[in-house]
Design an enzyme around this catalytic site. Structure first.
Site, PDB file in Angstrom:
ATOM      1  N   SER A 113       0.805  -1.218   0.000  1.00  0.00           N
ATOM      2  CA  SER A 113       0.000   0.000   0.000  1.00  0.00           C
ATOM      3  C   SER A 113       0.842   1.273   0.000  1.00  0.00           C
ATOM      4  O   SER A 113       0.334   2.349  -0.322  1.00  0.00           O
ATOM      5  CB  SER A 113      -0.949   0.017   1.202  1.00  0.00           C
ATOM      6  OG  SER A 113      -0.230   0.186   2.401  1.00  0.00           O
ATOM      7  N   LYS A 156       1.354   4.755   6.753  1.00  0.00           N
ATOM      8  CA  LYS A 156       0.693   5.625   5.782  1.00  0.00           C
ATOM      9  C   LYS A 156       1.406   6.970   5.745  1.00  0.00           C
ATOM     10  O   LYS A 156       2.283   7.261   6.542  1.00  0.00           O
ATOM     11  CB  LYS A 156      -0.782   5.834   6.150  1.00  0.00           C
ATOM     12  CG  LYS A 156      -1.605   4.555   6.250  1.00  0.00           C
ATOM     13  CD  LYS A 156      -1.764   3.842   4.922  1.00  0.00           C
ATOM     14  CE  LYS A 156      -2.552   2.538   5.086  1.00  0.00           C
ATOM     15  NZ  LYS A 156      -2.648   1.799   3.794  1.00  0.00           N
TER      16      LYS A 156
END
Length: 246
Positions: A113, A156
């Site tokens: 991701s 993230k």
């Protein structure tokens, strides 16, 4: 030849406990001598006469076993070294615990991701102390607890801070109506979705993965409270050829 009669009382000596037994000389002549050292290194040893095993009273001389003493000293040295190592390891464990708890943490990336910035199985060093002193900034790569299940942790990128207005138009991110610089996202990783606009509440952050079309992030499960942000990703140390500081 007539042998003279031996009278027991003739051979008794003062202090002998049995008047009917002859006295045995404890130091008969002609026997070898034993040498006993009173102290290691003593140049004037005490000379003692070997005792007749048949004598009634046998005093036991003091004996000094040098080999046993050397062995005991070695054991004492080994024991001291062992406890020194135990103290050193215990101290290291305490320091490591403090460092991991309050300072830094080693983490491993699972998934794609954050590609291409971070790849699957990359090893990271996360600076946990930084956000105790300052707040996360736009563009920081952070390690955080998953808001829907804090037992899990994600990596993230911070896109917007509290008070910012965020919207996504055809995959393009705007913060306070200004297009976000995102040259770290290759064309094949861009998404084409729409989201927002929304204002980030106080004490919260908006985060996204760099692999925009293959990331579960704030677009799907909402904003992240500051208390859930563990720390800033500071270093990728593995694989070594791709090591870098963020």
């Amino acid at each position: 030849m007539v042998q003279p009669e031996l009278h027991p009382q003739d051979d008794r000596r003062e202090g002998d406990g049995d008047p009917g037994q002859p006295f045995a000389d404890p130091t008969p002549s002609g026997l070898p001598e034993a040498v006993v050292f009173a102290d290691p290194g003593d140049e004037n040893p005490v000379s003692l006469t070997t005792i007749d095993p048949f004598a009634r009273t046998v005093p036991l001389p003091l004996q000094f076993d040098q080999e046993s003493t050397v062995t005991m000293r070695r054991l004492e040295v080994w024991r001291d070294e062992f406890f020194a190592w135990v103290r050193t390891l215990a101290s290291a464990a305490v320091y490591a615990t403090l460092i991991v708890t309050f300072g830094f943490q080693v983490a491993r990336v699972e998934g794609q991701s954050m590609a291409p910035t971070l790849a699957d199985q990359d090893r990271l060093i996360v600076n946990k102390l930084r956000y105790r002193l300052t707040s996360p900034q736009r563009g920081d790569i952070v390690m955080l607890y998953y808001p829907l299940n804090p037992d899990k942790s994600f990596v993230k990128r911070v896109i917007a801070e509290e008070g910012d207005t965020v919207r996504v138009v055809d995959g393009r991110v705007y913060v306070n109506d200004v297009p976000m610089r995102d040259d770290f996202v290759p064309a094949e990783y861009r998404s084409h979705d729409d989201w927002g606009p929304q204002v980030i509440p106080e004490g919260y952050y908006f985060v996204m993965g760099d692999h925009r079309n293959n990331s579960s992030d704030s677009r799907h499960w909402g904003f992240v409270p500051k208390k859930y942000i563990i720390g800033k990703v500071q270093v990728r140390w593995w694989p070594v050829p791709h090591a870098r500081v963020f």
